[in-house]
Design a protein around this motif. Structure first.
Motif, PDB file in Angstrom:
ATOM      1  N   SER A  67       0.807  -1.225   0.000  1.00  0.00           N
ATOM      2  CA  SER A  67       0.000   0.000   0.000  1.00  0.00           C
ATOM      3  C   SER A  67       0.840   1.274   0.000  1.00  0.00           C
ATOM      4  O   SER A  67       0.279   2.375  -0.041  1.00  0.00           O
ATOM      5  N   TYR A  68       2.149   1.120   0.060  1.00  0.00           N
ATOM      6  CA  TYR A  68       3.007   2.305   0.096  1.00  0.00           C
ATOM      7  C   TYR A  68       2.875   3.072  -1.221  1.00  0.00           C
ATOM      8  O   TYR A  68       2.829   2.460  -2.300  1.00  0.00           O
ATOM      9  N   PRO A  69       2.799   4.403  -1.181  1.00  0.00           N
ATOM     10  CA  PRO A  69       2.442   5.183  -2.375  1.00  0.00           C
ATOM     11  C   PRO A  69       3.368   5.009  -3.571  1.00  0.00           C
ATOM     12  O   PRO A  69       2.899   4.851  -4.710  1.00  0.00           O
ATOM     13  N   ALA A  70       4.667   5.036  -3.351  1.00  0.00           N
ATOM     14  CA  ALA A  70       5.610   4.938  -4.471  1.00  0.00           C
ATOM     15  C   ALA A  70       6.998   4.641  -3.934  1.00  0.00           C
ATOM     16  O   ALA A  70       7.316   4.948  -2.782  1.00  0.00           O
ATOM     17  N   TRP A  71       7.820   4.061  -4.783  1.00  0.00           N
ATOM     18  CA  TRP A  71       9.194   3.768  -4.396  1.00  0.00           C
ATOM     19  C   TRP A  71       9.934   5.070  -4.132  1.00  0.00           C
ATOM     20  O   TRP A  71       9.886   6.004  -4.948  1.00  0.00           O
ATOM     21  N   ASP A  72      10.616   5.160  -2.984  1.00  0.00           N
ATOM     22  CA  ASP A  72      11.323   6.377  -2.632  1.00  0.00           C
ATOM     23  C   ASP A  72      12.611   6.035  -1.880  1.00  0.00           C
ATOM     24  O   ASP A  72      13.003   4.862  -1.801  1.00  0.00           O
ATOM     25  N   GLN A  73      13.269   7.053  -1.334  1.00  0.00           N
ATOM     26  CA  GLN A  73      14.532   6.840  -0.637  1.00  0.00           C
ATOM     27  C   GLN A  73      14.358   5.971   0.608  1.00  0.00           C
ATOM     28  O   GLN A  73      15.268   5.215   0.962  1.00  0.00           O
ATOM     29  N   THR A  74      13.209   6.070   1.264  1.00  0.00           N
ATOM     30  CA  THR A  74      12.961   5.217   2.427  1.00  0.00           C
ATOM     31  C   THR A  74      12.901   3.754   2.010  1.00  0.00           C
ATOM     32  O   THR A  74      13.488   2.889   2.677  1.00  0.00           O
ATOM     33  N   CYS A  75      12.215   3.471   0.911  1.00  0.00           N
ATOM     34  CA  CYS A  75      12.151   2.095   0.408  1.00  0.00           C
ATOM     35  C   CYS A  75      13.548   1.565   0.102  1.00  0.00           C
ATOM     36  O   CYS A  75      13.879   0.420   0.434  1.00  0.00           O
ATOM     37  N   GLU A  76      14.348   2.397  -0.523  1.00  0.00           N
ATOM     38  CA  GLU A  76      15.713   1.993  -0.863  1.00  0.00           C
ATOM     39  C   GLU A  76      16.530   1.729   0.401  1.00  0.00           C
ATOM     40  O   GLU A  76      17.243   0.715   0.492  1.00  0.00           O
ATOM     41  N   ARG A  77      16.429   2.631   1.381  1.00  0.00           N
ATOM     42  CA  ARG A  77      17.176   2.466   2.623  1.00  0.00           C
ATOM     43  C   ARG A  77      16.737   1.201   3.367  1.00  0.00           C
ATOM     44  O   ARG A  77      17.572   0.444   3.892  1.00  0.00           O
ATOM     45  N   VAL A  78      15.453   0.953   3.411  1.00  0.00           N
ATOM     46  CA  VAL A  78      14.917  -0.231   4.088  1.00  0.00           C
ATOM     47  C   VAL A  78      15.374  -1.505   3.388  1.00  0.00           C
ATOM     48  O   VAL A  78      15.691  -2.516   4.029  1.00  0.00           O
ATOM     49  N   THR A  79      15.409  -1.483   2.078  1.00  0.00           N
ATOM     50  CA  THR A  79      15.886  -2.654   1.319  1.00  0.00           C
ATOM     51  C   THR A  79      17.323  -2.976   1.685  1.00  0.00           C
ATOM     52  O   THR A  79      17.678  -4.142   1.924  1.00  0.00           O
ATOM     53  N   HIS A  80      18.171  -1.972   1.746  1.00  0.00           N
ATOM     54  CA  HIS A  80      19.570  -2.194   2.144  1.00  0.00           C
ATOM     55  C   HIS A  80      19.642  -2.734   3.578  1.00  0.00           C
ATOM     56  O   HIS A  80      20.455  -3.624   3.869  1.00  0.00           O
ATOM     57  N   HIS A  81      18.817  -2.199   4.458  1.00  0.00           N
ATOM     58  CA  HIS A  81      18.794  -2.651   5.854  1.00  0.00           C
ATOM     59  C   HIS A  81      18.458  -4.134   5.920  1.00  0.00           C
ATOM     60  O   HIS A  81      19.143  -4.926   6.587  1.00  0.00           O
ATOM     61  N   ILE A  82      17.405  -4.540   5.217  1.00  0.00           N
ATOM     62  CA  ILE A  82      16.981  -5.947   5.226  1.00  0.00           C
ATOM     63  C   ILE A  82      18.055  -6.838   4.622  1.00  0.00           C
ATOM     64  O   ILE A  82      18.383  -7.906   5.157  1.00  0.00           O
ATOM     65  N   ALA A  83      18.635  -6.402   3.512  1.00  0.00           N
ATOM     66  CA  ALA A  83      19.649  -7.208   2.832  1.00  0.00           C
ATOM     67  C   ALA A  83      20.887  -7.400   3.693  1.00  0.00           C
ATOM     68  O   ALA A  83      21.463  -8.498   3.756  1.00  0.00           O
ATOM     69  N   LYS A  84      21.320  -6.355   4.367  1.00  0.00           N
ATOM     70  CA  LYS A  84      22.499  -6.462   5.228  1.00  0.00           C
ATOM     71  C   LYS A  84      22.240  -7.391   6.407  1.00  0.00           C
ATOM     72  O   LYS A  84      23.111  -8.191   6.791  1.00  0.00           O
ATOM     73  N   ALA A  85      21.044  -7.308   6.983  1.00  0.00           N
ATOM     74  CA  ALA A  85      20.702  -8.202   8.092  1.00  0.00           C
ATOM     75  C   ALA A  85      20.623  -9.643   7.617  1.00  0.00           C
ATOM     76  O   ALA A  85      21.092 -10.564   8.303  1.00  0.00           O
ATOM     77  N   ALA A  86      20.040  -9.857   6.450  1.00  0.00           N
ATOM     78  CA  ALA A  86      19.946 -11.208   5.903  1.00  0.00           C
ATOM     79  C   ALA A  86      21.328 -11.796   5.665  1.00  0.00           C
ATOM     80  O   ALA A  86      21.579 -12.984   5.924  1.00  0.00           O
ATOM     81  N   ARG A  87      22.254 -10.968   5.199  1.00  0.00           N
ATOM     82  CA  ARG A  87      23.622 -11.429   4.973  1.00  0.00           C
ATOM     83  C   ARG A  87      24.310 -11.731   6.299  1.00  0.00           C
ATOM     84  O   ARG A  87      24.977 -12.759   6.443  1.00  0.00           O
ATOM     85  N   GLN A  88      24.123 -10.859   7.273  1.00  0.00           N
ATOM     86  CA  GLN A  88      24.783 -11.047   8.563  1.00  0.00           C
ATOM     87  C   GLN A  88      24.314 -12.311   9.268  1.00  0.00           C
ATOM     88  O   GLN A  88      25.120 -13.034   9.867  1.00  0.00           O
ATOM     89  N   TYR A  89      23.016 -12.604   9.184  1.00  0.00           N
ATOM     90  CA  TYR A  89      22.455 -13.734   9.921  1.00  0.00           C
ATOM     91  C   TYR A  89      22.161 -14.932   9.032  1.00  0.00           C
ATOM     92  O   TYR A  89      21.531 -15.898   9.470  1.00  0.00           O
ATOM     93  N   ASP A  90      22.633 -14.876   7.789  1.00  0.00           N
ATOM     94  CA  ASP A  90      22.538 -15.997   6.853  1.00  0.00           C
ATOM     95  C   ASP A  90      21.088 -16.449   6.670  1.00  0.00           C
ATOM     96  O   ASP A  90      20.758 -17.624   6.804  1.00  0.00           O
ATOM     97  N   ILE A  91      20.217 -15.510   6.324  1.00  0.00           N
ATOM     98  CA  ILE A  91      18.798 -15.770   6.124  1.00  0.00           C
ATOM     99  C   ILE A  91      18.453 -15.564   4.645  1.00  0.00           C
ATOM    100  O   ILE A  91      18.544 -14.439   4.140  1.00  0.00           O
ATOM    101  N   PRO A  92      18.066 -16.606   3.916  1.00  0.00           N
ATOM    102  CA  PRO A  92      17.619 -16.412   2.535  1.00  0.00           C
ATOM    103  C   PRO A  92      16.373 -15.535   2.474  1.00  0.00           C
ATOM    104  O   PRO A  92      15.555 -15.510   3.396  1.00  0.00           O
ATOM    105  N   LEU A  93      16.235 -14.825   1.367  1.00  0.00           N
ATOM    106  CA  LEU A  93      15.061 -14.003   1.113  1.00  0.00           C
ATOM    107  C   LEU A  93      14.166 -14.689   0.084  1.00  0.00           C
ATOM    108  O   LEU A  93      14.658 -15.383  -0.800  1.00  0.00           O
ATOM    109  N   GLU A  94      12.878 -14.445   0.178  1.00  0.00           N
ATOM    110  CA  GLU A  94      11.919 -15.133  -0.683  1.00  0.00           C
ATOM    111  C   GLU A  94      11.371 -14.227  -1.785  1.00  0.00           C
ATOM    112  O   GLU A  94      10.888 -13.131  -1.513  1.00  0.00           O
ATOM    113  N   VAL A  95      11.436 -14.718  -3.005  1.00  0.00           N
ATOM    114  CA  VAL A  95      10.667 -14.142  -4.105  1.00  0.00           C
ATOM    115  C   VAL A  95       9.301 -14.814  -4.055  1.00  0.00           C
ATOM    116  O   VAL A  95       9.178 -16.022  -4.285  1.00  0.00           O
TER     117      VAL A  95
END
Length: 249
Positions: free
Chosen positions: A156-184
């Motif tokens: 429901s988020y209105p549009a892709w923005d800098q917050t979306c980009e920052r959050v994506t990096h946050h999730i990706a870094k945590a997934a890498r640190q804790y060895d958690i695969p992400l789901e498509v």
């Protein structure tokens, strides 16, 4: 060989079909493994909503999977739950690790401004920031084998923005640190708005975190959705982006 580790059935209240229907469908399409992963029921946590089995059905669900494991030895059938995580239910979630083959982390809610807010309704940057922070706390526990629909915040988020980009990096870094695969997650493609899988989210993963392990799952709520055109579309997306796809969990 094909696999699917995100599968629901009628007990969750918003899906159709018996567990056996999904197993038969998986065998028909030549799947090697399928994991049943209905939404975890809670005994005392009504804030998580009604779209899940009754708490009293939990042992019945697990027993039924065990019976079907014996009935269909030609496929590997796994016991799982799709789980929210908050620190106050840590012990309940940890107990489930001893009764299942794996648990899925799913950020369906955040606790923000004194209430539980649905990820399907996020419209403010602070909600996305809290979503990423709470996912990192959950990943750090080591209780979960992968993170479901990490880009669900775009529903429901209105549009892709800098917050979306920052959050994506946050999730990706945590997934890498804790060895958690992400789901498509192919189920997002079945929705009218097709909010996820997000091309913007996954392009960042492909470009900046190419080593990130990725699972492609149907998140099917009807047996015929297990290997439908949306699952194939998700596979094609992952292939086009050259994501690091795992065949087996």
């Amino acid at each position: 060989m094909l696999t699917n580790y995100h599968t629901h059935h009628y007990r969750c209240g918003h899906a159709k079909g018996e567990i056996e229907d999904y197993v038969v469908e998986a065998i028909k399409h030549g799947y090697a493994e399928i994991g049943m992963s209905c939404h975890v029921p809670f005994e005392h946590f009504s804030q998580m909503g009604a779209h899940r089995m009754n708490y009293e059905d939990l042992p019945i669900y697990l027993k039924e999977i065990e019976m079907l494991q014996a009935k269909y030895p030609q496929i590997k059938l796994l016991k799982a739950f799709e789980c929210e995580y908050f620190p106050h239910i840590h012990d309940d979630i940890e107990a489930l690790t001893h009764q299942t083959d794996y648990l899925i982390l799913a950020g369906h809610y955040i606790f923000h401004e004194g209430e539980y807010q649905s990820a399907f309704s996020f419209r403010k940057p602070e909600q996305l920031n809290m979503y990423a922070q709470e996912l990192e706390v959950a990943m750090k526990t080591g209780l979960f084998r992968f993170l479901a629909h990490p880009d669900v915040f775009m529903t429901s988020y209105p549009a892709w923005d800098q917050t979306c980009e920052r959050v994506t990096h946050h999730i990706a870094k945590a997934a890498r640190q804790y060895d958690i695969p992400l789901e498509v997650n192919a189920n997002g493609l079945r929705r009218k708005k097709q909010p996820y899988p997000s091309q913007d989210f996954w392009s960042i993963i492909a470009t900046h975190y190419p080593e990130t392990q990725v699972l492609i799952n149907a998140d099917c709520h009807q047996p015929e959705f297990l290997n439908d055109r949306y699952v194939e579309q998700a596979r094609q997306m992952a292939e086009a982006l050259q994501l690091n796809v795992l065949e087996y969990l």
